[in-house]
Design a protein around this motif. Structure first.
Motif, PDB file in Angstrom:
ATOM      1  N   VAL A   9       0.861  -1.182   0.000  1.00 54.82           N
ATOM      2  CA  VAL A   9       0.000   0.000   0.000  1.00 54.82           C
ATOM      3  C   VAL A   9       0.899   1.235   0.000  1.00 54.82           C
ATOM      4  N   LEU A  10       0.541   2.201  -0.853  1.00 52.38           N
ATOM      5  CA  LEU A  10       1.306   3.448  -0.954  1.00 52.38           C
ATOM      6  C   LEU A  10       0.654   4.520  -0.104  1.00 52.38           C
ATOM      7  N   GLY A  11       1.456   5.139   0.715  1.00 53.60           N
ATOM      8  CA  GLY A  11       0.959   6.219   1.573  1.00 53.60           C
ATOM      9  C   GLY A  11       1.616   7.540   1.212  1.00 53.60           C
ATOM     10  N   THR A  12       0.835   8.619   1.329  1.00 59.13           N
ATOM     11  CA  THR A  12       1.326   9.962   1.034  1.00 59.13           C
ATOM     12  C   THR A  12       1.709  10.650   2.330  1.00 59.13           C
ATOM     13  N   LEU A  13       2.912  11.197   2.363  1.00 66.94           N
ATOM     14  CA  LEU A  13       3.410  11.857   3.569  1.00 66.94           C
ATOM     15  C   LEU A  13       2.499  13.027   3.955  1.00 66.94           C
ATOM     16  N   GLY A  14       2.054  13.004   5.226  1.00 65.49           N
ATOM     17  CA  GLY A  14       1.209  14.081   5.730  1.00 65.49           C
ATOM     18  C   GLY A  14      -0.268  13.894   5.483  1.00 65.49           C
ATOM     19  N   LYS A  15      -0.646  12.828   4.816  1.00 63.76           N
ATOM     20  CA  LYS A  15      -2.066  12.587   4.551  1.00 63.76           C
ATOM     21  C   LYS A  15      -2.498  11.273   5.194  1.00 63.76           C
ATOM     22  N   ALA A  16      -3.816  11.031   5.156  1.00 63.72           N
ATOM     23  CA  ALA A  16      -4.363   9.820   5.747  1.00 63.72           C
ATOM     24  C   ALA A  16      -4.160   8.628   4.815  1.00 63.72           C
ATOM     25  N   THR A  17      -3.914   7.472   5.393  1.00 63.04           N
ATOM     26  CA  THR A  17      -3.732   6.223   4.645  1.00 63.04           C
ATOM     27  C   THR A  17      -4.618   5.148   5.273  1.00 63.04           C
ATOM     28  N   ILE A  18      -5.380   4.438   4.432  1.00 67.58           N
ATOM     29  CA  ILE A  18      -6.294   3.402   4.919  1.00 67.58           C
ATOM     30  C   ILE A  18      -5.750   2.038   4.509  1.00 67.58           C
ATOM     31  N   LEU A  19      -5.644   1.152   5.497  1.00 70.31           N
ATOM     32  CA  LEU A  19      -5.241  -0.231   5.274  1.00 70.31           C
ATOM     33  C   LEU A  19      -6.505  -1.101   5.308  1.00 70.31           C
ATOM     34  N   ARG A  20      -6.809  -1.714   4.171  1.00 67.24           N
ATOM     35  CA  ARG A  20      -8.044  -2.483   4.042  1.00 67.24           C
ATOM     36  C   ARG A  20      -7.730  -3.983   4.004  1.00 67.24           C
ATOM     37  N   ILE A  21      -8.769  -4.772   4.330  1.00 66.26           N
ATOM     38  CA  ILE A  21      -8.654  -6.229   4.282  1.00 66.26           C
ATOM     39  C   ILE A  21      -9.646  -6.762   3.235  1.00 66.26           C
ATOM     40  N   MET A  62      -3.513   3.031  19.923  1.00 65.25           N
ATOM     41  CA  MET A  62      -2.864   4.199  19.311  1.00 65.25           C
ATOM     42  C   MET A  62      -3.917   5.277  19.029  1.00 65.25           C
ATOM     43  N   GLN A  63      -4.702   5.562  20.066  1.00 68.57           N
ATOM     44  CA  GLN A  63      -5.762   6.557  19.932  1.00 68.57           C
ATOM     45  C   GLN A  63      -5.149   7.919  19.579  1.00 68.57           C
ATOM     46  N   GLY A  64      -5.739   8.571  18.605  1.00 68.54           N
ATOM     47  CA  GLY A  64      -5.222   9.858  18.126  1.00 68.54           C
ATOM     48  C   GLY A  64      -4.329   9.717  16.919  1.00 68.54           C
ATOM     49  N   GLN A  65      -3.799   8.517  16.700  1.00 69.33           N
ATOM     50  CA  GLN A  65      -2.966   8.272  15.527  1.00 69.33           C
ATOM     51  C   GLN A  65      -3.669   7.373  14.512  1.00 69.33           C
ATOM     52  N   ASN A  66      -4.445   6.427  14.990  1.00 75.24           N
ATOM     53  CA  ASN A  66      -5.159   5.496  14.120  1.00 75.24           C
ATOM     54  C   ASN A  66      -6.663   5.569  14.388  1.00 75.24           C
ATOM     55  N   ARG A  67      -7.429   5.168  13.391  1.00 78.42           N
ATOM     56  CA  ARG A  67      -8.884   5.097  13.513  1.00 78.42           C
ATOM     57  C   ARG A  67      -9.353   3.751  12.950  1.00 78.42           C
ATOM     58  N   PHE A  68     -10.216   3.080  13.711  1.00 81.69           N
ATOM     59  CA  PHE A  68     -10.718   1.759  13.305  1.00 81.69           C
ATOM     60  C   PHE A  68     -12.140   1.896  12.761  1.00 81.69           C
ATOM     61  N   HIS A  69     -12.374   1.274  11.603  1.00 80.38           N
ATOM     62  CA  HIS A  69     -13.694   1.310  10.977  1.00 80.38           C
ATOM     63  C   HIS A  69     -14.327  -0.080  11.135  1.00 80.38           C
ATOM     64  N   MET A  70     -15.360  -0.195  11.982  1.00 77.06           N
ATOM     65  CA  MET A  70     -16.001  -1.482  12.253  1.00 77.06           C
ATOM     66  C   MET A  70     -16.812  -1.980  11.060  1.00 77.06           C
ATOM     67  N   LEU A  71     -17.152  -1.080  10.134  1.00 76.58           N
ATOM     68  CA  LEU A  71     -17.946  -1.505   8.994  1.00 76.58           C
ATOM     69  C   LEU A  71     -17.200  -2.512   8.123  1.00 76.58           C
ATOM     70  N   ASP A  72     -15.924  -2.289   7.908  1.00 75.51           N
ATOM     71  CA  ASP A  72     -15.124  -3.206   7.080  1.00 75.51           C
ATOM     72  C   ASP A  72     -13.835  -3.646   7.781  1.00 75.51           C
ATOM     73  N   PHE A  73     -13.676  -3.298   9.060  1.00 80.67           N
ATOM     74  CA  PHE A  73     -12.517  -3.680   9.882  1.00 80.67           C
ATOM     75  C   PHE A  73     -11.178  -3.118   9.341  1.00 80.67           C
ATOM     76  N   SER A  74     -11.275  -1.993   8.626  1.00 80.36           N
ATOM     77  CA  SER A  74     -10.055  -1.359   8.087  1.00 80.36           C
ATOM     78  C   SER A  74      -9.431  -0.446   9.142  1.00 80.36           C
ATOM     79  N   LEU A  75      -8.141  -0.185   8.958  1.00 87.68           N
ATOM     80  CA  LEU A  75      -7.397   0.689   9.882  1.00 87.68           C
ATOM     81  C   LEU A  75      -6.925   1.918   9.109  1.00 87.68           C
ATOM     82  N   GLU A  76      -7.259   3.084   9.658  1.00 86.89           N
ATOM     83  CA  GLU A  76      -6.874   4.352   9.009  1.00 86.89           C
ATOM     84  C   GLU A  76      -5.771   5.029   9.815  1.00 86.89           C
ATOM     85  N   ILE A  77      -4.667   5.340   9.151  1.00 84.11           N
ATOM     86  CA  ILE A  77      -3.572   6.120   9.757  1.00 84.11           C
ATOM     87  C   ILE A  77      -3.856   7.588   9.449  1.00 84.11           C
ATOM     88  N   LEU A  78      -4.085   8.392  10.474  1.00 84.08           N
ATOM     89  CA  LEU A  78      -4.600   9.749  10.282  1.00 84.08           C
ATOM     90  C   LEU A  78      -3.585  10.680   9.614  1.00 84.08           C
TER      91      LEU A  78
END
Length: 337
Positions: A9-21, A62-78
């Motif tokens: 997965v490619l992430g952009t510096l300074g932006k949000a990145t979502i890791l999906r399953i 890692m509250q404040g750094q990551n966000r968990f989405h229960m709809l699809d169990f993906s992890l978002e790096i803020l």
């Protein structure tokens, strides 16, 4: 423990990145109800647990750094940083077994707007040959390529790399080449029009350089000249000032002479002698003999009321102790040849 496929997965510096399953792991999570997100650290023997999910509840470490989405169990790096570029794992527990999904995150700084610089130009046989350089100030792993939106001129502009050697006839002003600066997460495009390459433009650039050189060299040369002339003039001026008083003293000599003046008598005794007047004259040369002329009558004293005051300290050489002639002072300065 079974290992699944690894994706990048490619992430952009300074932006949000979502890791999906994938959907398969989502279904397994709903069925078994237990999953966990982990991340590698710089220590290969240690892993960092980011989040744990259990039957509809989760704990985010890692509250404040990551966000968990229960709809699809993906992890978002803020706010993706370079330190986030690690290997991530999503693990689903299936009783005595685990299903693992590995995700490699690569972080890139996006490309800034590129600019085109004219490195050289030349005019020959009615054609303009110009060398262009396309650069972007910021970005990771930047690659450059040239092309054209017009298919009829794409052959002139086609090139891979930041440098482009472009040659075209001057009468053709419709050529437009585009430079693309890109990396895995972004790309930017800037255009170059052939009308921008002309004799006037190249000449003006050359003149600007020559003007800059003149603006620097001319004031420096003028300053050095003024200082040099001033240093030469200072010793001459001091020498002239030091010799000036000596020249004036050596150019003037004082001589003394006597002349006889006969005054008209109103009522006076016949035996009274005419008065004498002494004149001081200044002239160039050696003083003459100051003795009275032979045959001249001796001077008789005048009354104190008619005696002129003395303006200099030089006494007349022919004055006798018992006579007081009237004194007149005159000075004549003649230059030395």
């Amino acid at each position: 423990m079974g290992r699944g496929a690894r994706e990048t997965v490619l992430g952009t510096l300074g932006k949000a990145t979502i890791l999906r399953i994938p959907p398969e792991l989502r279904n397994l999570t709903l069925h078994f109800g237990k999953a966990v997100w982990k991340r590698d650290t710089e220590d290969p023997q240690r892993k960092l647990i980011l989040l744990e999910y259990c039957h509809g509840n989760y704990t985010n470490y890692m509250q404040g750094q990551n966000r968990f989405h229960m709809l699809d169990f993906s992890l978002e790096i803020l706010n993706t940083s370079r330190q986030d570029g690690q290997l991530y794992e999503y693990i689903v527990s299936k009783g005595p077994e685990e299903k693992v999904r590995q995700i490699q995150l690569e972080v890139y700084e996006p490309v800034s707007d590129p600019s085109i610089q004219i490195l050289s130009w030349a005019l020959a046989n009615g054609s303009c040959t110009v060398t262009l350089n396309c650069t972007a100030e910021r970005g990771d792993n930047i690659s450059y390529s040239w092309g054209s939106w017009d298919s009829s001129t794409s052959g002139l502009c086609s090139h891979h790399g930041s440098l482009l050697n472009l040659s075209y006839p001057l009468q053709n002003t419709s050529i437009t080449c585009a430079c693309m600066a890109s990396n895995p997460v972004s790309r930017r495009v800037v255009n170059f029009s052939s009308s921008e390459c002309s004799y006037e433009q190249g000449g003006s650039a050359g003149l600007r350089t020559e003007h800059l050189v003149l603006m620097v060299l001319v004031p420096l040369a003028t300053l050095f000249t003024v200082v040099f002339v001033a240093r030469l003039a200072m010793p001459k001026a001091s020498q002239e000032r030091s010799h000036l008083p000596l020249a004036e003293d050596s150019a003037v000599h004082t001589i003394y002479s006597q002349v006889q003046r006969v005054e008209k008598q109103k009522v006076a005794p016949a035996a009274e002698d005419p008065s004498c007047t002494t004149i001081y004259a200044a002239a160039t040369g050696l003083p003459p003999d100051t003795a009275p002329a032979p045959g001249r009558a001796p001077c008789t004293p005048r009354s104190p009321q008619t005696q002129a005051p003395a303006l200099q300290s030089h006494p007349p050489l022919s004055q006798s102790p018992d006579k007081e002639p009237m004194t007149v002072y005159a000075s004549v300065t003649m230059p030395v040849a």
